[in-house]
Design a protein around this motif. Sequence first.
Motif, PDB file in Angstrom:
ATOM      1  N   TRP A  34       0.843  -1.202   0.000  1.00  0.00           N
ATOM      2  CA  TRP A  34       0.000   0.000   0.000  1.00  0.00           C
ATOM      3  C   TRP A  34       0.871   1.242   0.000  1.00  0.00           C
ATOM      4  O   TRP A  34       0.614   2.184  -0.753  1.00  0.00           O
ATOM      5  CB  TRP A  34      -0.903   0.043   1.215  1.00  0.00           C
ATOM      6  N   PRO A  41      -6.249  -0.518  -1.696  1.00  0.00           N
ATOM      7  CA  PRO A  41      -7.242  -0.932  -2.688  1.00  0.00           C
ATOM      8  C   PRO A  41      -8.624  -1.254  -2.134  1.00  0.00           C
ATOM      9  O   PRO A  41      -9.612  -1.129  -2.840  1.00  0.00           O
ATOM     10  CB  PRO A  41      -6.615  -2.171  -3.327  1.00  0.00           C
ATOM     11  N   ASN A  42      -8.708  -1.633  -0.879  1.00  0.00           N
ATOM     12  CA  ASN A  42      -9.968  -2.023  -0.283  1.00  0.00           C
ATOM     13  C   ASN A  42     -10.550  -0.852   0.506  1.00  0.00           C
ATOM     14  O   ASN A  42      -9.911  -0.350   1.426  1.00  0.00           O
ATOM     15  CB  ASN A  42      -9.705  -3.235   0.631  1.00  0.00           C
ATOM     16  N   ARG A  61      -7.632   7.708   0.213  1.00  0.00           N
ATOM     17  CA  ARG A  61      -8.208   7.082  -0.974  1.00  0.00           C
ATOM     18  C   ARG A  61      -9.064   8.111  -1.714  1.00  0.00           C
ATOM     19  O   ARG A  61     -10.296   8.078  -1.660  1.00  0.00           O
ATOM     20  CB  ARG A  61      -9.053   5.887  -0.551  1.00  0.00           C
TER      21      ARG A  61
END
Length: 69
Positions: A34, A41-42, A61
């Motif tokens: 990350w 990504p989640n 994000r």
Amino acid sequence: MNNKEEIKKAIFNMGGTKIAANKLWVSTSAISKWMRNGVIPNLDMATKVSEASGFTIDSLRPRFEQKFD
């Protein structure tokens, strides 16, 4: 500031890579990925990092801008 730096700072605020991995139930290599790629990504994980680190979800994000022609 770019996403890589925001994610690195958020992980640092959580206590570092190993502690963050334990809190989030993921591997330290996932955390490192990350930070290296500058993206969590989640969305659920990004939310958990946000809550634990004090950083906003938008800084960890960011949403993609939708462009209209």
